[in-house]
Design a protein around this motif. Structure first.
Motif, PDB file in Angstrom:
ATOM      1  N   CYS A  27       0.818  -1.216   0.000  1.00 17.87           N
ATOM      2  CA  CYS A  27       0.000   0.000   0.000  1.00 17.87           C
ATOM      3  C   CYS A  27       0.850   1.263   0.000  1.00 17.87           C
ATOM      4  O   CYS A  27       0.473   2.280  -0.591  1.00 17.87           O
ATOM      5  N   ASP A 126      -3.731   5.070  -3.104  1.00 16.44           N
ATOM      6  CA  ASP A 126      -3.718   4.916  -1.644  1.00 16.44           C
ATOM      7  C   ASP A 126      -5.127   4.997  -1.081  1.00 16.44           C
ATOM      8  O   ASP A 126      -5.512   4.214  -0.203  1.00 16.44           O
ATOM      9  N   GLN A 130      -5.934   1.752   0.971  1.00 14.35           N
ATOM     10  CA  GLN A 130      -5.834   1.835   2.425  1.00 14.35           C
ATOM     11  C   GLN A 130      -7.213   1.861   3.082  1.00 14.35           C
ATOM     12  O   GLN A 130      -7.469   1.128   4.032  1.00 14.35           O
TER      13      GLN A 130
END
Length: 414
Positions: A27, A126, A130
């Motif tokens: 990530c 991201d 995430q």
């Protein structure tokens, strides 16, 4: 029918922990690679403050994208979301290599704009990964979230270690900085491709993961259908799906109000951290005996202690679980701002390394304490939504931090 029988002895638990760690690493691996070669970008773009500008470009894309995804979280296909994120990481990381090779490692405003565009792409990726992963893991075991967060920190520690090795290997060679950067992003590109394969073909087939996703589906979570199908589990028949959807589910507004302290905690942790790291550490710590190694050592110490901090809560007696105490500790952490200011002005490199280590340790430790405590007591769909909100406030804190980081330049000129 969805099979809700728990897997024997939590079958696949440790495999899931390992895969979560690797996916967490993926990530931020590309982004941390970009942060860790700041000495190369400082050499290429000395007038553009790359350590600050690239982070500042990254954040609006990350926060804006995640805000949209969090608002529509209940309708988003988690599998497609995460696969898109990891695939975008792979493509943008590959583009860093392409730009470097196409320009023969030369700087200039055109190259810098291209790197900034890629930084924005990292932000979009991201936000997908995430938020999607933390939301997905929040209704599973806390160890999965902790392992994913550990992977996030490990990406920083790993890239810092690789950067020190490549600097030592290429320091005395012609174009040494560039060779190290190329090696960095070649490794990053390969690893991001590996994460695409792990999430697509390995993670959804782990028994304990299928079990928790089945539970979430039975509680009305529609986001897991594609992942259940990828794991070989039939989705809920329409009649039962309608019944599941009728179960009372708290909305984002109610979850926000019930967890506002946790959300603000995440914001404050990262607002402080990013107001110091990496911009201040890269540009404002003065000249010391370590020379060009100094900023790299500081960034490495931050990343290593951030990783260590994320594993401390595994020792139950060292984990903070009191909501009020967590908030008090996070507020006291702001004393690090004057500490860094006076250390940079009057202290030596030993004190700065110690402070930077504590910044990383406290960041990792408090992140895991908040992330593993907040989702307790909710159903699967609510835990997924709350996980997305926590990451949204985390990224919001990073955005605020990288903006505040420019205040260190007051009185120093541009």
């Amino acid at each position: 029918m969805v099979n809700l029988e728990p897997p024997t002895r939590l079958e696949g638990k440790y495999a899931a922990i390992v895969v979560c760690f690797l996916l967490g690493n993926g990530c931020l691996f590309s982004w941390n690679s970009m942060l860790t070669i700041e000495d190369y970008y400082m050499y290429l773009f000395p007038k553009y403050h790359p350590s600050r500008v690239l982070t500042l470009v990254y954040q609006p894309f990350a926060v804006g994208t995640l805000a949209i995804l969090s608002y529509n979280e209940a309708k988003v296909n988690t599998r497609l979301r995460n696969l898109f994120g990891y695939t975008l990481f792979f493509i943008t990381t590959l583009l860093v290599l392409v730009i470097n090779l196409a320009t023969s490692g030369k700087g200039g405003i055109g190259t810098f704009i291209g790197i900034c565009a890629i930084s924005g792409g990292f932000g979009v990726a991201d936000a997908h990964v995430q938020g999607g992963m933390v939301g997905d893991l929040s209704y599973m075991q806390p160890e999965f979230v902790q392992s994913f967060l550990g992977g996030l920190a490990a990406s920083g520690a790993l890239t810092s270690g690789l950067r020190l090795i490549t600097k030592a290997a290429f320091d005395n060679s012609k174009d040494g900085l560039r060779k190290g950067a190329i090696l960095f992003f070649a490794i990053s590109t390969f690893f991001e491709f590996l994460c695409v394969l792990l999430y697509a073909f390995v993670f959804p087939k782990i028994p304990i993961v299928k079990y928790y996703r089945s539970i979430a589906a039975s509680e009305g979570c529609k986001t897991v259908s594609a992942d259940l199908a990828a794991g070989g589990i039939q989705t809920i028949p329409q009649g039962e799906e309608d019944l599941a959807q009728k179960q009372e589910r708290k909305g984002n507004k109610q979850l926000f109000l019930e967890n506002i302290d946790y959300l603000l905690d995440m914001f404050l942790i990262y607002a402080l951290t990013l107001s110091i790291f990496p911009g201040f550490l890269s540009e404002d710590t003065g000249a010391h005996s370590l020379g060009t190694w100094y900023a790299l050592v500081l960034i490495a110490m931050y990343n290593v202690w951030d990783l260590i901090g994320r594993y401390i809560p595994l020792l139950g007696f060292l984990k903070l679980e009191s909501r009020k105490l967590i908030t008090v500790v996070i507020l006291c952490r702001f004393l690090l701002v004057p500490a860094f200011y006076f250390t940079a002005k009057y202290g030596d490199q030993g004190w700065m390394i110690m402070l930077t280590s504590f910044l990383g340790l406290s960041n990792g430790y408090l992140t895991v304490c908040v992330m593993t405590s907040a989702p307790k007591g909710y159903k699967g769909p609510e835990q997924n939504a709350l996980g997305n909100l926590l990451v949204l406030f985390l990224l919001g804190g990073i955005f605020a931090g990288v903006t505040l980081d420019w205040l260190w330049l007051i009185g120093k000129g541009w």
